[in-house]
Design an enzyme around this catalytic site. Sequence first.
Site, mmCIF file in Angstrom:
data_model
loop_
_atom_site.group_PDB
_atom_site.id
_atom_site.type_symbol
_atom_site.label_atom_id
_atom_site.label_comp_id
_atom_site.label_asym_id
_atom_site.label_seq_id
_atom_site.Cartn_x
_atom_site.Cartn_y
_atom_site.Cartn_z
ATOM 1 C CG ASP A 148 5.285 34.899 17.477
ATOM 2 O OD1 ASP A 148 4.234 34.811 18.362
ATOM 3 O OD2 ASP A 148 5.172 34.430 16.009
ATOM 4 C CE LYS A 161 3.237 38.157 17.817
ATOM 5 N NZ LYS A 161 2.783 37.016 18.964
HETATM 6 P P1 NDP Z 1 9.221 28.785 15.982
HETATM 7 O O1 NDP Z 1 10.001 29.710 15.225
HETATM 8 O O2 NDP Z 1 10.124 28.256 17.193
HETATM 9 O O3 NDP Z 1 8.636 27.451 15.308
HETATM 10 C C1 NDP Z 1 7.668 27.775 14.159
HETATM 11 C C2 NDP Z 1 7.472 26.194 13.698
HETATM 12 O O4 NDP Z 1 6.287 26.282 12.894
HETATM 13 C C3 NDP Z 1 8.485 25.706 12.932
HETATM 14 O O5 NDP Z 1 8.547 24.192 12.877
HETATM 15 C C4 NDP Z 1 8.201 26.130 11.236
HETATM 16 O O6 NDP Z 1 8.909 25.212 10.480
HETATM 17 C C5 NDP Z 1 6.888 25.829 11.584
HETATM 18 N N1 NDP Z 1 5.867 27.121 10.440
HETATM 19 C C6 NDP Z 1 6.229 28.456 10.483
HETATM 20 N N2 NDP Z 1 5.648 28.980 9.389
HETATM 21 C C7 NDP Z 1 4.978 27.873 8.738
HETATM 22 C C8 NDP Z 1 4.337 27.884 7.626
HETATM 23 N N3 NDP Z 1 3.812 28.946 7.059
HETATM 24 N N4 NDP Z 1 4.137 26.722 7.314
HETATM 25 C C9 NDP Z 1 4.329 25.701 7.960
HETATM 26 N N5 NDP Z 1 5.080 25.481 8.892
HETATM 27 C C10 NDP Z 1 5.333 26.751 9.375
HETATM 28 O O7 NDP Z 1 8.005 29.527 16.479
HETATM 29 P P2 NDP Z 1 7.055 29.187 17.830
HETATM 30 O O8 NDP Z 1 7.067 27.760 18.203
HETATM 31 O O9 NDP Z 1 7.440 30.067 18.897
HETATM 32 O O10 NDP Z 1 5.682 29.729 17.334
HETATM 33 C C11 NDP Z 1 4.795 28.833 16.935
HETATM 34 C C12 NDP Z 1 3.251 29.452 16.838
HETATM 35 O O11 NDP Z 1 3.011 29.761 18.339
HETATM 36 C C13 NDP Z 1 3.077 30.671 16.266
HETATM 37 O O12 NDP Z 1 1.819 30.823 15.659
HETATM 38 C C14 NDP Z 1 3.284 31.815 17.467
HETATM 39 O O13 NDP Z 1 2.602 32.892 17.029
HETATM 40 C C15 NDP Z 1 2.495 30.900 18.315
HETATM 41 N N6 NDP Z 1 3.029 31.327 19.997
HETATM 42 C C16 NDP Z 1 4.245 31.325 20.216
HETATM 43 C C17 NDP Z 1 4.815 31.771 21.511
HETATM 44 C C18 NDP Z 1 5.778 31.697 22.086
HETATM 45 O O14 NDP Z 1 5.926 31.872 23.358
HETATM 46 N N7 NDP Z 1 6.921 31.672 21.317
HETATM 47 C C19 NDP Z 1 3.270 32.061 22.620
HETATM 48 C C20 NDP Z 1 2.047 31.901 21.864
HETATM 49 C C21 NDP Z 1 1.985 31.799 20.626
HETATM 50 P P3 NDP Z 1 10.114 26.135 9.545
HETATM 51 O O15 NDP Z 1 11.336 25.794 10.558
HETATM 52 O O16 NDP Z 1 10.240 25.010 8.407
HETATM 53 O O17 NDP Z 1 9.700 27.381 9.194
HETATM 54 O O1 2IT Z 2 1.706 35.215 21.013
HETATM 55 C C1 2IT Z 2 2.238 35.387 22.145
HETATM 56 O O2 2IT Z 2 1.785 35.346 23.127
HETATM 57 C C2 2IT Z 2 3.646 35.407 22.222
HETATM 58 N N1 2IT Z 2 4.412 35.201 21.023
HETATM 59 C C3 2IT Z 2 4.544 35.690 23.516
HETATM 60 C C4 2IT Z 2 4.416 36.915 23.741
HETATM 61 C C5 2IT Z 2 5.189 37.339 24.935
HETATM 62 O O3 2IT Z 2 5.291 38.870 24.929
HETATM 63 O O4 2IT Z 2 5.601 36.580 25.795
#
Ligand code: NDP
Ligand code: 2IT
Length: 452
Positions: free
Chosen positions: A171, A131
């Site tokens: 992420d 990561k």
């Molecule tokens: P994005 O940046 O697309 O979206 C993040 C969302 O979470 C936004 O709505 C943001 O609001 C909100 N957010 C972030 N930090 C905070 C906080 N401290 N308090 C409240 N709201 C918060 O990220 P993703 O959707 O890609 O990721 C979301 C989660 O999913 C993370 O935990 C990530 O690790 C996990 N994840 C992502 C994957 C992927 O493929 N993208 C894969 C597996 C897991 P704001 O815009 O106001 O900050």
């Molecule tokens: O938390 C996660 O699994 C991710 N942000 C996606 C990682 C990846 O390599 O696609």
Amino acid sequence: MLDNTSTKSLEDFMSFVQLRSAGQKEFHQAVSEVASDVLPWIRNKSEYRDARVLERLTEPDRALSFRVCWYDDDGELHINRGYRVQLTNAIGPYKGGLRFHPSVNESVLKFLAFEQAFKNSLTGLPLGSAKGGSDFDPKNRSNAEIMRFCQSFMSELYRHIGPDTDIPAGDIGVGAREIGYLYGQYKRIRNECVGVLTGKGLEYGGSALRSEATGYGVVHFTQCLLKHHGLALDGLTVAISGSGNVALHAAEKAVEMGAKVITLSDSGGYVLDPDGMSPEKLAWVTALKTDRRGRISEYVEEFNGEYHAGQSPWRVNCDIAMPCATQNEIDNDDAIQLIKNGCRVVAEGSNMPTGKDAIQSFIDAGVLFAPAKAANAGGVAMSGLEMSQNAQKRSWSDDELAQCLESIMLEIHDRCVEYATRTEDGRVNYRYGANVAGFKKVADAMLSFGVC
Ligand code: NDP
Ligand code: 2IT
């Protein structure tokens, strides 16, 4: 150096970890959650204990940090810190996302890399764990500023990654735009078009369905879990947090499957739409978030509903809670409130959104709890398929990939069930199943390599 703590209690094990990573509370939380299931499982398995496999996994192969300098649009110089934590390449090249958020530090990235090891193992694909990211805050930055930051970040990261070494992805704060800038810079430096990043645009080697895969996968996993317990998603009410990549794709798929999605949120607060969010409303939110980069509060100016500033959505009545924003979004008070309000399933889209005591409250109350390392593994699984397509220099069709995603999520579900404990009335403890099944494959690979 402490004695072999694999033979001892969780407290002794954690004191070993805490001694070596003082103050890294998110990392301690993630390790403690895994160790509380894995230590009892290895108690009568001397091969893992004697080789101190779990302890070795709490020490990353390497944790890099570097300076990232960039100019803003006013010509002012900024200095951020970049990171890449390469946790283990036991079962495949280092693999995991990049996060750009002011809260990023070594503890957060070590927890994410630690979780990633078990998640990637559960996918059944040959993916190690890493990561990375930066404390850079992309909010309110112009495209030119984001580009300059990404170029500067990659100017150091490129020497530590490669298509068979370490393959970053997105992420929080790193989506299609950032991956484009990062890949563009890698190509300029290396003069190579290779699968060194996943989540790439479809025009330059990306995979269909990668951006949808995490959110869709959470819903597929939830369907498997419901079916296994004689239930169905159709007609159930779902509360979702976040309004980013994972939240919006989870909402889209849940609605498609007949569920009623009533909440979304961002760091400012949450919206409640008691009528449920239609595909049209969700498309509007997607445009709000990706094109205009606006706030979720604008939803209630466009549609009906309530906006609750400064709050998360865990006080509403729902059948299913899907945290999809960030870590530690659900504390024990939230868990107790959700249980009182009729919540029967928690499916984690974000990584480690639920505190350890909140997880225990859910499990004790008979709530079916789908941990992130299983439920959100669809994203990295699709990244694994993007790597395969890049290596073959061809692209698979949407239909092929949709089928692959569904079957991978079912296999992950079944792997968890195989290793899980059950309550007397047959409810599966998915936390235990995911931790043990995820650990076993990595641990067996590590044993094959001897001591290293
Ligand atoms: P994005 O940046 O697309 O979206 C993040 C969302 O979470 C936004 O709505 C943001 O609001 C909100 N957010 C972030 N930090 C905070 C906080 N401290 N308090 C409240 N709201 C918060 O990220 P993703 O959707 O890609 O990721 C979301 C989660 O999913 C993370 O935990 C990530 O690790 C996990 N994840 C992502 C994957 C992927 O493929 N993208 C894969 C597996 C897991 P704001 O815009 O106001 O900050
Ligand atoms: O938390 C996660 O699994 C991710 N942000 C996606 C990682 C990846 O390599 O696609």
